[in-house]
Every structure is written in C-alpha cells, then in structure tokens.
Scaffold this active site. Sequence first.
Site, PDB file in Angstrom:
ATOM      1  N   ARG A  34       1.911  81.272  16.143  1.00  0.00           N
ATOM      2  CA  ARG A  34       0.576  80.912  15.393  1.00  0.00           C
ATOM      3  C   ARG A  34      -0.420  81.438  16.398  1.00  0.00           C
ATOM      4  NH1 ARG A  34       0.088  74.752  15.504  1.00  0.00           N
ATOM      5  NH2 ARG A  34       1.809  74.742  17.083  1.00  0.00           N
ATOM      6  N   ASP A  47       7.265  79.448  17.595  1.00  0.00           N
ATOM      7  CA  ASP A  47       6.181  78.992  17.218  1.00  0.00           C
ATOM      8  C   ASP A  47       5.484  80.526  16.761  1.00  0.00           C
ATOM      9  OD1 ASP A  47       3.007  78.852  17.010  1.00  0.00           O
ATOM     10  OD2 ASP A  47       3.252  76.710  17.809  1.00  0.00           O
ATOM     11  N   ARG A  91       3.787  75.674  12.696  1.00  0.00           N
ATOM     12  CA  ARG A  91       3.894  76.984  13.376  1.00  0.00           C
ATOM     13  C   ARG A  91       3.403  78.697  12.780  1.00  0.00           C
ATOM     14  NH1 ARG A  91       8.202  73.701  16.471  1.00  0.00           N
ATOM     15  NH2 ARG A  91       7.308  72.146  16.362  1.00  0.00           N
ATOM     16  N   ARG A 109     -12.007  69.852  16.209  1.00  0.00           N
ATOM     17  CA  ARG A 109     -10.465  69.995  15.375  1.00  0.00           C
ATOM     18  C   ARG A 109     -10.121  70.966  15.251  1.00  0.00           C
ATOM     19  NH1 ARG A 109      -5.580  68.768  16.224  1.00  0.00           N
ATOM     20  NH2 ARG A 109      -4.221  68.836  14.867  1.00  0.00           N
TER      21      ARG A 109
END
Length: 412
Positions: free
Chosen positions: A325, A323, A285, A236
């Site tokens: 990221r 976003d 984000r 994850r």
Amino acid sequence: MSDHIVLTSHARRDKPAEPIQWGAPTAAERGPVIASLTDPAQRNVIGTHAGAYAIYRALAVASGSLQRAHRPDLTDTAPAEAIGPHAQWGDPDKIVSLDPWGHLVSTVFADRIAAGFDIRPTIAITRAHINMPELGAAIAAGRLKPDGDILYPNGDVRVTKAAIDPVWYLPGIARRFNIKESILRRSLFEQTGGMFPELVTRPDLKVFLPPIGGMTLYFFGDISQLGKPETRVACRVHDECNGSDVFGSDICTCRPYLAHGIEVCIEMAQQGGVGLVVYNRKEGRALGEVTKFLVYNARKRQVGGDRAETYFARTECVAGVQDMRFQELMPDVFHWLGIRRIDRWASMSNMKHGALTAQGIEVVEQVAIPDALIPADARVEIDAKVAAGYFTSYTPPDANELALAKGRGLNE
Ligand SMILES: [Zn+2]
C-alpha cells in the site's frame, strides 16, 4: 483528429503546448494537466483520465458506442463545496500524487478550454446522505445522538464527498521513495507490460496519470473550516476491503473499523470540528483480491490452523511482500485540504501514523477500535498486527497466545 496511429515509443521533437510547472503557486503558473486523447498534440502528460477505466473506454470506442472525439460537457458539474487553494498547493514536494487544481479546471483554465484545449477535472465534489446499520446501532446504544443537522434520527448522515483520480508528479514520487526517477520510470514501464513507452522515451513529460484506483473522501461537518489552525479534525484513512466493507465478511476488522471511524467523525462534526474518511482503492493491501483469497486458503489450510504467529508469513509466501500500500503517498490529501494537525485519528496502523508525521502532520490522539467491535474470526489479524507493533488499547498477546489457532477452518 488524425486517422494515423500515433506511436509513443519514439520521442517527438516538439515540446508540449502547455508545460506543467508542478508546485507553482497559482493555477495559471502551474498550467493545466492535459491528458486528452481527442488531440494528441495537446497532451502534456503520460497516461489518460480515469486510467483504471481506460480499457472499458477502449471497448466503448471499439464497439462504436462512444465517439472517439467526445468531449465532456461540464455545465453544472462544478464542486458542491469549495476546497482551497491552500499554501501547501504551492510546494512541489508536499503534493505529488494528485492535482490540487483538479476540481477547479473549468474555472481556473476557462480561457484555455474556450481556446479549444481538452482539459478535464481529475477531482469531483458533491453532497450526499449516507446510512449504515452500524450508525443506527450506535444511536440505539446511546453512543451517537441525532441532531437533525449532521445526523438524523433515522440514521441518515449528511456528507460532502469527493472523488480523486491519481495524478503523479514523477520527480516528486521518486523523491518521496528516495529512488532515482529513471529507476521509477523504468519499473513503471516494465511492470505495466510496456503499456506506457513515454515513461522511458519522454523524460520531458513529468506527470503520469496511472491506471490505478483513486480515493473517495467523505466529509462530516463544515468543510470550509478546514485549513484553519483552530479547527479540530477527526479522521479515518481506510484502505479498500470489498469483502468486509460491502459484504460484511468477518475475517478482518475492516468494516467495523470503518463504521467506528465514521462514528468518531460524526462526533467531531457535532462538536463543531470536521470529520474526514479517506477511502483508498487499494484492495487487499494493494495486492488485489485474487492474492487475498489465495492467502485466506493458505492460512486456513496450514498445519496448526489459522493463527497470528504465521499471519504475515502466509501473505508473504503468496505475494512476495506483506503489503504494497505504501503509505508514503497517503499524506498528500491532507496537504491538499490544508490540514496540519489531526486531533482524533481512528487507526491502529503504525505505518500510516509514521507516514503522516514524516510529512509534518501532527497526530494528537490515536483511537483504537473498541474490542467489542472485533469479529471473532478477525482475532488472528488483530493479534498479529498488535504483536507487530500496531497501536492498541489492550495488552499485546504473548508467544503462546499467538500460536493458538483462533481463525475458523475452511469448512466451518
Ligand atoms: Zn478487510
């Protein structure tokens, strides 16, 4: 140590004492990353260690609680588990945002440290037990079974964890984003308010320790098996959401997804594989929590209520982007760990999936969050993401569904 202020706004003629050959196959050929402030003549990078905390260090020095010349005593701080070296460490384009030798400096550069160089780790690896109420619930529901080794009956989980500070190789970062290094350097200089003049005055310094948060890795199972082709891996990759991750705020699926990811990782470890949670400090984000809370207000106050069809637009109104990221750098950590294939990938993000495959890392099975774990107020987020092409196990909502206000009002 000099009492003069050392300006970095003018290029120095002297070359760094220890040049860095990024991507060289051995530590000796690569050379150490030296970001020390105790002797500026030794420095061969831009920026400082623990960059995100440099201002606190400045306060500690200014207020007299920290000696400016303090050097860390690294006795007994060596990694609790061995990681690498892996073949990927010797490729200058595979790892561009962390120092693959960052946890090993006290051994691989022992001679230079003994010779007086102030070389510090950018990675630390230790062991711990973790416990989350969701894991107890998974045991009670029969989804997880304690084995007394990885998972204990009281819900404790035995983990190895690693903290990683960012170390950016600027030519490699520029290539990853398909931009010119000079454009990257100028933007980094300007968007930090001119904080690092060497970005534009010292093109010979190729490595930058940016003042941003790094990442934490949580490993489940025997991490010495990583890098072997037969080792099955569950993973994850989680981007920080303090409100949900720590405080259980229910407007998004972050903590439920994190807990579900850990469950998938424990299962994999119990089957003889390795589980890995990558926790990136990229709050909201990577827009920050102030922007995030402004967006929440805008979503809940808009005419028609909080609904999926305007979910991304409300973020863009405030932040100018949806976003920031930039998952392009995310695969680096898998190269560092020698991972070429992820067997179970607990994520619905098509951006993360695309970034991994672009870096040649195979994703075998994508695991969506079970519907039952999605909080009621997070329906807006999940519907918007699924409609935008995120991976899921259920049928994407249609236009009528997306127009429905499903989020709570601001006063509810
Ligand atoms: Zn969240």
